[in-house]
Design an enzyme around this catalytic site. Structure first.
Site, PDB file in Angstrom:
ATOM      1  N   GLU A  33     -42.723   5.725   5.552  1.00 11.96           N
ATOM      2  CA  GLU A  33     -42.053   5.977   6.823  1.00 11.96           C
ATOM      3  C   GLU A  33     -42.521   7.279   7.465  1.00 11.96           C
ATOM      4  OE1 GLU A  33     -40.131   4.202   8.748  1.00 11.96           O
ATOM      5  OE2 GLU A  33     -40.205   2.503   7.374  1.00 11.96           O
ATOM      6  N   TYR A 116     -33.257   7.612  12.371  1.00 13.64           N
ATOM      7  CA  TYR A 116     -34.079   6.412  12.180  1.00 13.64           C
ATOM      8  C   TYR A 116     -34.579   6.312  10.737  1.00 13.64           C
ATOM      9  CZ  TYR A 116     -38.380   3.962  11.484  1.00 13.64           C
ATOM     10  OH  TYR A 116     -39.344   3.181  10.917  1.00 13.64           O
ATOM     11  N   ASP A 134     -36.645   2.417  16.177  1.00 15.20           N
ATOM     12  CA  ASP A 134     -37.883   3.160  16.376  1.00 15.20           C
ATOM     13  C   ASP A 134     -38.486   2.728  17.709  1.00 15.20           C
ATOM     14  OD1 ASP A 134     -38.945   0.646  15.886  1.00 15.20           O
ATOM     15  OD2 ASP A 134     -40.466   1.371  14.476  1.00 15.20           O
TER      16      ASP A 134
END
Length: 348
Positions: A33, A116, A134
Site C-alpha cells: 500500500e 485510506y 483512494d
C-alpha cells in the site's frame, strides 16, 4: 441492477494476479500500500518485490538504516514514504513485538498511515468493515453516482466517504474494497475509460448523462514552484565530492553533489560570476563540461538540473561535503535525476 453483485462478479473473473492479494499478512499488505501510493502497479511491483526479499518481516525492516531504505527506494519518488515506513516498522517492533497490527484504530496511529491506508490494511488482512477511498474509488463513485463535489474539498471527502460506506459489502469488505480499486484502475480509468465493456454502465450517471470527462471534479490548488539546480562535479576519477542533504527540503537526508540553486535559469557566465561560486571554488574556474539542462517534475515543483564538471577543487569543504570513493556511489541514496548524471559519467 445490483451494483455490488456486478462489481464482485467482474472482479472475481477479471482481477489481476498481484502478490499482495494472495495474503492476509498485514505487513506485506502495508508494504504494498505504501509503495503503490502515487505509483502505478507496473512501476511499483519491482520495488515491492525487492523490499519483501530484503526485508521479509517487520523485524528485519526495523533493523535497517535510513540510508539502506532510501537507497532501495531510489527512483520511486516521494522519499518521505520510505522514511515514514522505517519509523512505523520500528514502532511496530517496539510496541507490538514485531507483529503488524490489523485493527483500524491501531493502524491509524502509525506514522505515514492515514484513513485510506488504515482501512485498506484492516479490511484486507482481517476483513474489518472499513470502506477504502483512494483515487480510483473517488473516480468510480463520482461517475457512477454523479457526485460533482470536488474530491479534494473537505465537504467532498466527507460525501465520498459516506457514499463508500453506504456501498460497502459488510459481509466481505476486503474483497469489495479490492474490487472497487481494481475496477477504477482497469475499467473506470481517468482517460478513455472502458465504458463499452463496463458491466454497470446502464446505472452510471456519467455514462447516461455524457459526463465522463467532467467527473470527478477537483479543485486546482497546486501552485508549481520552479527551481534551478546547478550541480558541480569534482572528481579525480577515484573519489567524488558529495553533499549530505539536510532534513528541511526535498530528498531529505539523501546524498547529491555540491549545489548552487537559483530562482531563474542563468547563463554559465552569470552563474560563474556569482558570489556563491567564488566562495566555494574561487574566481578562476576550470570547467571541463556543462551538461544540457534536464527537467525533473515533482508534484508541486518543477526542477531544472544541470551538471558542471570542474577541474578545480573547492577552496574549503562546506559542512556537509565530503569525498567518497567512486565505487561507493552505488551504495548511497542519491536522487534518481542526480544518479543518472553520475551513472553515465562513471559507467556505474
Amino acid at each position: 441492477m445490483n451494483f455490488n453483485h456486478e462489481l464482485l462478479n467482474w472482479y472475481l473473473n477479471n482481477k489481476r494476479d498481484l502478490p499482495w492479494r494472495n495474503t492476509t499478512d498485514a505487513y506485506v499488505i502495508w508494504l504494498s500500500e505504501i509503495i503503490l501510493q502515487q505509483t502505478r502497479v507496473e512501476q511499483g511491483m519491482p520495488y515491492f518485490n525487492r523490499f519483501l526479499e530484503k526485508y521479509p518481516t517487520v523485524t528485519s525492516f526495523a533493523a535497517a538504516s535510513e540510508d539502506d531504505i532510501l537507497k532501495l527506494w531510489q527512483g520511486l519518488g516521494y522519499y518521505s514514504r520510505g522514511r515514514n515506513m522505517l519509523k512505523t516498522a520500528r514502532l511496530v517492533q517496539e510496541q507490538y513485538d514485531g507483529i503488524f497490527p490489523q485493527r483500524y484504530d491501531q493502524l491509524i496511529k502509525l506514522t505515514g498511515i492515514g484513513e485510506y491506508t488504515a482501512a485498506a490494511i484492516s479490511s484486507f488482512s482481517s476483513n474489518e468493515a472499513k470502506a477504502v477511498v483512494d483515487g480510483n474509488v473517488y473516480r468510480l463513485l463520482a461517475r457512477y453516482l454523479g457526485i460533482d463535489e470536488p474530491i479534494n474539498s473537505t465537504k467532498g471527502k466527507k460525501i465520498f466517504q459516506e457514499a463508500a460506506n453506504d456501498l460497502l459489502n459488510s459481509e466481505m469488505p476486503g474483497i469489495h474494497n479490492q474490487a472497487m480499486m481494481e475496477f477504477g484502475a482497469v475499467i473506470c480509468k481517468p482517460k478513455n475509460p472502458a465504458c463499452g465493456i463496463c458491466p454497470v454502465r446502464t446505472g452510471c450517471y456519467a455514462f447516461t448523462h455524457n459526463a465522463i470527462n467532467s467527473l470527478p471534479v477537483k479543485l486546482n490548488k497546486v501552485k508549481v514552484r520552479e527551481r534551478f539546480f546547478n550541480y558541480f562535479l569534482v572528481t579525480d576519477s577515484y573519489s567524488v565530492l558529495v553533499n549530505k542533504r539536510d532534513q528541511t527540503d526535498i530528498w531529505a537526508n539523501m546524498y547529491d553533489l555540491p549545489l548552487i540553486e537559483t530562482t531563474a535559469l542563468l547563463t554559465p557566465e552569470e552563474l560563474f560570476n556569482g558570489d556563491k561560486v567564488t566562495e566555494f571554488f574561487g574566481a578562476n574556474l576550470k570547467i571541463s563540461e556543462i551538461s544540457p539542462l534536464k527537467k525533473h517534475v515533482l508534484t508541486h515543483q518543477r526542477l531544472y538540473v544541470r551538471l558542471i564538471t570542474l577541474q578545480n577543487k573547492p577552496l574549503k569543504l562546506q559542512e556537509n561535503w565530503f569525498y567518497t570513493p567512486v565505487e561507493n556511489l552505488q551504495k548511497l541514496a542519491i536522487p534518481k535525476i542526480v544518479f543518472i548524471f553520475i551513472k553515465n559519467i562513471f559507467n556505474l
